[in-house]
Design a protein around this motif. Structure first.
Motif, PDB file in Angstrom:
ATOM      1  N   ALA A 161      30.911  18.838  48.086  1.00 11.44           N
ATOM      2  CA  ALA A 161      32.209  19.365  47.659  1.00 11.44           C
ATOM      3  C   ALA A 161      32.214  20.888  47.681  1.00 11.44           C
ATOM      4  CB  ALA A 161      32.566  18.840  46.270  1.00 11.44           C
ATOM      5  N   ILE A 162      31.120  21.491  47.235  1.00  8.25           N
ATOM      6  CA  ILE A 162      31.035  22.956  47.218  1.00  8.25           C
ATOM      7  C   ILE A 162      31.011  23.500  48.642  1.00  8.25           C
ATOM      8  CG2 ILE A 162      29.503  24.882  46.624  1.00  8.25           C
ATOM      9  CD1 ILE A 162      28.697  23.192  44.126  1.00  8.25           C
ATOM     10  N   ILE A 163      30.256  22.861  49.513  1.00  7.69           N
ATOM     11  CA  ILE A 163      30.167  23.312  50.907  1.00  7.69           C
ATOM     12  C   ILE A 163      31.520  23.187  51.598  1.00  7.69           C
ATOM     13  CG2 ILE A 163      29.207  22.648  53.150  1.00  7.69           C
ATOM     14  CD1 ILE A 163      26.554  22.118  51.608  1.00  7.69           C
ATOM     15  N   ALA A 164      32.222  22.079  51.366  1.00  9.06           N
ATOM     16  CA  ALA A 164      33.553  21.922  51.963  1.00  9.06           C
ATOM     17  C   ALA A 164      34.513  22.993  51.467  1.00  9.06           C
ATOM     18  CB  ALA A 164      34.098  20.525  51.656  1.00  9.06           C
ATOM     19  N   THR A 165      34.416  23.321  50.174  1.00  8.24           N
ATOM     20  CA  THR A 165      35.248  24.382  49.601  1.00  8.24           C
ATOM     21  C   THR A 165      34.945  25.712  50.275  1.00  8.24           C
ATOM     22  OG1 THR A 165      35.350  23.231  47.471  1.00  8.24           O
ATOM     23  CG2 THR A 165      35.832  25.588  47.472  1.00  8.24           C
ATOM     24  N   ARG A 166      33.661  26.039  50.391  1.00  3.28           N
ATOM     25  CA  ARG A 166      33.265  27.287  51.053  1.00  3.28           C
ATOM     26  C   ARG A 166      33.778  27.353  52.489  1.00  3.28           C
ATOM     27  NH1 ARG A 166      26.828  27.719  49.368  1.00  3.28           N
ATOM     28  NH2 ARG A 166      27.134  28.313  47.167  1.00  3.28           N
ATOM     29  N   ASP A 167      33.633  26.252  53.210  1.00  2.00           N
ATOM     30  CA  ASP A 167      34.067  26.252  54.615  1.00  2.00           C
ATOM     31  C   ASP A 167      35.569  26.513  54.740  1.00  2.00           C
ATOM     32  OD1 ASP A 167      31.552  25.840  55.648  1.00  2.00           O
ATOM     33  OD2 ASP A 167      31.814  23.689  55.994  1.00  2.00           O
ATOM     34  N   LEU A 168      36.364  25.922  53.861  1.00  4.39           N
ATOM     35  CA  LEU A 168      37.806  26.147  53.906  1.00  4.39           C
ATOM     36  C   LEU A 168      38.136  27.615  53.673  1.00  4.39           C
ATOM     37  CD1 LEU A 168      39.195  23.063  51.929  1.00  4.39           C
ATOM     38  CD2 LEU A 168      39.415  23.491  54.376  1.00  4.39           C
ATOM     39  N   VAL A 169      37.494  28.223  52.686  1.00  2.00           N
ATOM     40  CA  VAL A 169      37.782  29.625  52.371  1.00  2.00           C
ATOM     41  C   VAL A 169      37.281  30.540  53.481  1.00  2.00           C
ATOM     42  CG1 VAL A 169      37.436  31.479  50.689  1.00  2.00           C
ATOM     43  CG2 VAL A 169      37.675  29.123  49.895  1.00  2.00           C
ATOM     44  N   ASN A 170      36.152  30.218  54.072  1.00  2.00           N
ATOM     45  CA  ASN A 170      35.564  31.071  55.106  1.00  2.00           C
ATOM     46  C   ASN A 170      36.302  31.007  56.442  1.00  2.00           C
ATOM     47  OD1 ASN A 170      33.407  32.284  53.698  1.00  2.00           O
ATOM     48  ND2 ASN A 170      32.128  30.480  53.944  1.00  2.00           N
ATOM     49  N   THR A 171      37.029  29.939  56.683  1.00  2.00           N
ATOM     50  CA  THR A 171      37.701  29.782  57.972  1.00  2.00           C
ATOM     51  C   THR A 171      38.833  30.796  58.102  1.00  2.00           C
ATOM     52  OG1 THR A 171      37.178  27.424  57.990  1.00  2.00           O
ATOM     53  CG2 THR A 171      38.908  28.171  59.489  1.00  2.00           C
ATOM     54  N   PRO A 172      38.867  31.570  59.193  1.00  2.00           N
ATOM     55  CA  PRO A 172      39.924  32.573  59.364  1.00  2.00           C
ATOM     56  C   PRO A 172      41.314  31.958  59.375  1.00  2.00           C
ATOM     57  CG  PRO A 172      38.131  32.962  60.905  1.00  2.00           C
ATOM     58  CD  PRO A 172      37.862  31.635  60.262  1.00  2.00           C
ATOM     59  N   ALA A 173      42.288  32.748  58.983  1.00  2.00           N
ATOM     60  CA  ALA A 173      43.662  32.263  58.877  1.00  2.00           C
ATOM     61  C   ALA A 173      44.198  31.747  60.201  1.00  2.00           C
ATOM     62  CB  ALA A 173      44.564  33.366  58.335  1.00  2.00           C
ATOM     63  N   GLU A 174      43.720  32.280  61.317  1.00  2.00           N
ATOM     64  CA  GLU A 174      44.147  31.783  62.631  1.00  2.00           C
ATOM     65  C   GLU A 174      43.908  30.288  62.765  1.00  2.00           C
ATOM     66  OE1 GLU A 174      45.434  31.930  66.724  1.00  2.00           O
ATOM     67  OE2 GLU A 174      45.756  33.206  64.978  1.00  2.00           O
ATOM     68  N   HIS A 175      42.855  29.802  62.112  1.00  2.00           N
ATOM     69  CA  HIS A 175      42.495  28.388  62.190  1.00  2.00           C
ATOM     70  C   HIS A 175      42.641  27.667  60.857  1.00  2.00           C
ATOM     71  CE1 HIS A 175      39.862  30.045  65.626  1.00  2.00           C
ATOM     72  NE2 HIS A 175      40.973  29.534  66.138  1.00  2.00           N
ATOM     73  N   MET A 176      43.253  28.336  59.870  1.00  2.00           N
ATOM     74  CA  MET A 176      43.453  27.711  58.565  1.00  2.00           C
ATOM     75  C   MET A 176      44.798  28.150  58.009  1.00  2.00           C
ATOM     76  SD  MET A 176      42.433  25.542  56.360  1.00  2.00           S
ATOM     77  CE  MET A 176      40.897  25.153  57.199  1.00  2.00           C
ATOM     78  N   ALA A 195      20.641  33.864  45.839  1.00  2.00           N
ATOM     79  CA  ALA A 195      20.047  32.638  46.369  1.00  2.00           C
ATOM     80  C   ALA A 195      21.035  31.480  46.285  1.00  2.00           C
ATOM     81  CB  ALA A 195      18.773  32.301  45.596  1.00  2.00           C
ATOM     82  N   GLY A 196      21.323  30.871  47.412  1.00  2.00           N
ATOM     83  CA  GLY A 196      22.249  29.749  47.465  1.00  2.00           C
ATOM     84  C   GLY A 196      23.699  30.130  47.408  1.00  2.00           C
ATOM     85  N   ARG A 197      23.974  31.439  47.343  1.00  2.50           N
ATOM     86  CA  ARG A 197      25.347  31.921  47.245  1.00  2.50           C
ATOM     87  C   ARG A 197      25.528  33.113  48.195  1.00  2.50           C
ATOM     88  NH1 ARG A 197      24.371  31.911  40.889  1.00  2.50           N
ATOM     89  NH2 ARG A 197      22.298  32.139  41.802  1.00  2.50           N
ATOM     90  N   PRO A 198      25.634  32.834  49.498  1.00  2.00           N
ATOM     91  CA  PRO A 198      25.784  33.922  50.461  1.00  2.00           C
ATOM     92  C   PRO A 198      27.151  34.591  50.323  1.00  2.00           C
ATOM     93  CG  PRO A 198      26.113  31.807  51.542  1.00  2.00           C
ATOM     94  CD  PRO A 198      25.658  31.514  50.141  1.00  2.00           C
ATOM     95  N   ILE A 199      27.252  35.805  50.860  1.00  2.00           N
ATOM     96  CA  ILE A 199      28.539  36.491  50.876  1.00  2.00           C
ATOM     97  C   ILE A 199      29.560  35.618  51.604  1.00  2.00           C
ATOM     98  CG2 ILE A 199      29.788  38.478  51.803  1.00  2.00           C
ATOM     99  CD1 ILE A 199      27.261  40.134  51.290  1.00  2.00           C
ATOM    100  N   GLY A 200      30.716  35.454  50.995  1.00  2.00           N
ATOM    101  CA  GLY A 200      31.770  34.635  51.596  1.00  2.00           C
ATOM    102  C   GLY A 200      32.394  33.699  50.591  1.00  2.00           C
TER     103      GLY A 200
END
Length: 459
Positions: A144-159, A435-440
């Motif tokens: 769930a956390i990884i999916a959340t991160r991926d949504l936020v990290n995806t550029p607006a062009e593709h989100m 650790a476990g919390r990269p920039i993004g």
């Protein structure tokens, strides 16, 4: 997935001995002399996020010593997956007794990297754990956390709003929830005028996304997430540095979906409704303007003091709609104000609650789980700062003071007095790496909220 759940952990897996400073001191005297000398030569003392590779008699990697803050830390092993040599590892019997849940969660989060556009330089190491409910719970939280991160990290062009809706639809499909959306001018027909007003200038149609799940007999929980997929500021345009990370302005929606996924994955005895007003705050000839007065679903009229305070405008319709179902609890999550970041920084979301005891419980729980939030007041005397001379309410305060409180008070207008409600103003972003919390992009408060919901509704 970098955690393997097996009935029998492979005998050839390299052992990781997990210690904190105190446990290492106690264990050190019992270690073989060569191992003790090797660890001392490398300066290993059990400090958090440190590790030491210990060779075997054949010169190959024989075992690993890893330092942690404490055994229950959710990021206990997060420094290891991308630092250890590739291979399969297991937890040793000596040292601290790390739970399978914490091990699985921290390892998966430590292996995380947003690699949609830039491939990884290497594969992370793998951790083998005995299969069981605790390990599976850790992996579910990590997913769930990884999916959340991926949504936020995806550029607006593709989100954009449509892509965010597709992500919500996928979550619904995974858990057997129903998915609906109201798109474009249909928002006016269905009485969501504030959402439409903010999103109408974009070439990508605004929408209200809705998920429903659970049994009719169970208490209703409604989760609302701010889904501004990109925020230019509108006609009150942001400067370049203020606009740079505005792909993350849908971080509330991403966190709402992450929390909803956990509620459904763990089958909490709740009837769940998720509402996401998804828009792009763009600039065009039909953009809403400073000074406009916008009617809302509740019937209140909002004077627009600044088009860059759009999040609370779209949330007004969603909260009014949520309240119509009279849920046991409404939780809204939103990247709402820079004022909350000025007050509390990036790591500490602001919590607003009508009930001090609930707020205290959540703050204590967040500190325990290292998924914190901090209580801020719904200070009623400040309501005069958002009064309008030509409408019912204005979307900006009369000064820069108490900006996060003003925004929360604005939202409170759209929640009935007797409705239980939590408002969380979060950043959804790591501005420094740990650790476990990269920039993004980041999931914030969802583990704490899950624990709170389990305590409240499954006793």
């Amino acid at each position: 997935m970098t955690v393997q759940l097996k009935n029998n952990v492979p005998a050839g897996a390299i052992a990781i001995t997990v210690v904190d400073r105190a446990a290492f001191q106690a264990l050190s005297a019992r270690l073989p002399t060569p191992t003790r000398h090797w660890l001392a030569a490398n300066g290993f003392k059990g400090a958090p996020d440190s590790f030491c590779l210990v060779p075997g008699a054949d010169g190959k990697l024989g075992q690993v010593f890893a330092g942690v803050a404490h055994a229950a830390h959710p990021f206990a092993l997060a420094a290891l997956p991308q630092a250890l040599p590739e291979g399969v590892y297991r937890l040793a019997q000596d040292g601290l007794g790390l739970s399978a849940e914490q091990a699985a969660l921290s390892w998966e989060l430590g292996a995380y990297q947003f690699d949609l556009y830039k491939p990884r330089r290497r594969a992370p190491a793998t951790l083998a754990l005995p299969d069981g409910a605790d390990a599976q719970r850790g992996l579910a939280q990590a997913a769930a956390i990884i999916a959340t991160r991926d949504l936020v990290n995806t550029p607006a062009e593709h989100m954009g709003p449509a892509e965010l809706a597709a992500a919500a639809k996928m979550v619904a499909k995974q858990h057997g929830a129903t998915f609906t959306e109201i798109v474009g001018d249909a928002l006016l027909k269905k009485n969501f005028p504030a959402i439409h007003a903010v999103g109408r200038a974009s070439t990508r149609a605004p929408r209200l996304i809705e998920l429903n799940w659970g049994k009719a007999r169970d208490p209703l929980l409604t989760i609302v997430g701010k889904g501004v997929c990109f925020d230019t500021g509108g006609l009150d345009i942001k400067p370049a540095d203020g606009m740079r990370q505005m792909k993350k302005d849908m971080g509330g929606a991403a966190n709402a979906l992450g929390l909803a996924a956990l509620v459904m994955a763990f089958k909490l005895p709740l009837r769940l409704q998720v509402l996401i007003p998804a828009v792009e705050n763009a600039i065009a000839g039909n953009a809403y303007r400073p000074g406009d007065v916008i009617k809302t679903r509740k019937g209140l009229h909002i004077e627009i003091g600044n088009t860059d305070a759009e999040g609370r405008v779209v949330l007004s319709d969603a909260l009014a709609y949520a309240s119509e179902g009279k849920p046991e609890l409404i939780i809204d999550l939103a990247t709402l104000t820079g004022a909350a970041r000025v007050a509390l920084g990036a790591q500490l979301p602001a919590l607003f609650s009508k009930h001090f005891d609930t707020a205290r419980d959540l703050v204590d729980l967040g500190l325990k789980l290292d998924d914190p939030m901090w209580h801020m007041p719904l200070w009623a005397p400040y309501q005069s700062g958002i009064e309008s001379s030509i409408g019912d309410i204005v979307n900006t305060g009369k000064s820069a003071l108490a900006g996060a409180i003003n925004a929360a008070l604005f939202l409170e207008y759209f929640v009935p007095e007797n409705q239980d409600w939590l408002h969380i103003d979060l950043f959804a972003w790591n501005d420094t790496a740990r650790a476990g919390r990269p920039i993004g992009g980041e999931a914030q408060t969802i583990r704490t909220l899950l624990a709170y919901l389990e305590q409240r509704f499954t006793r």
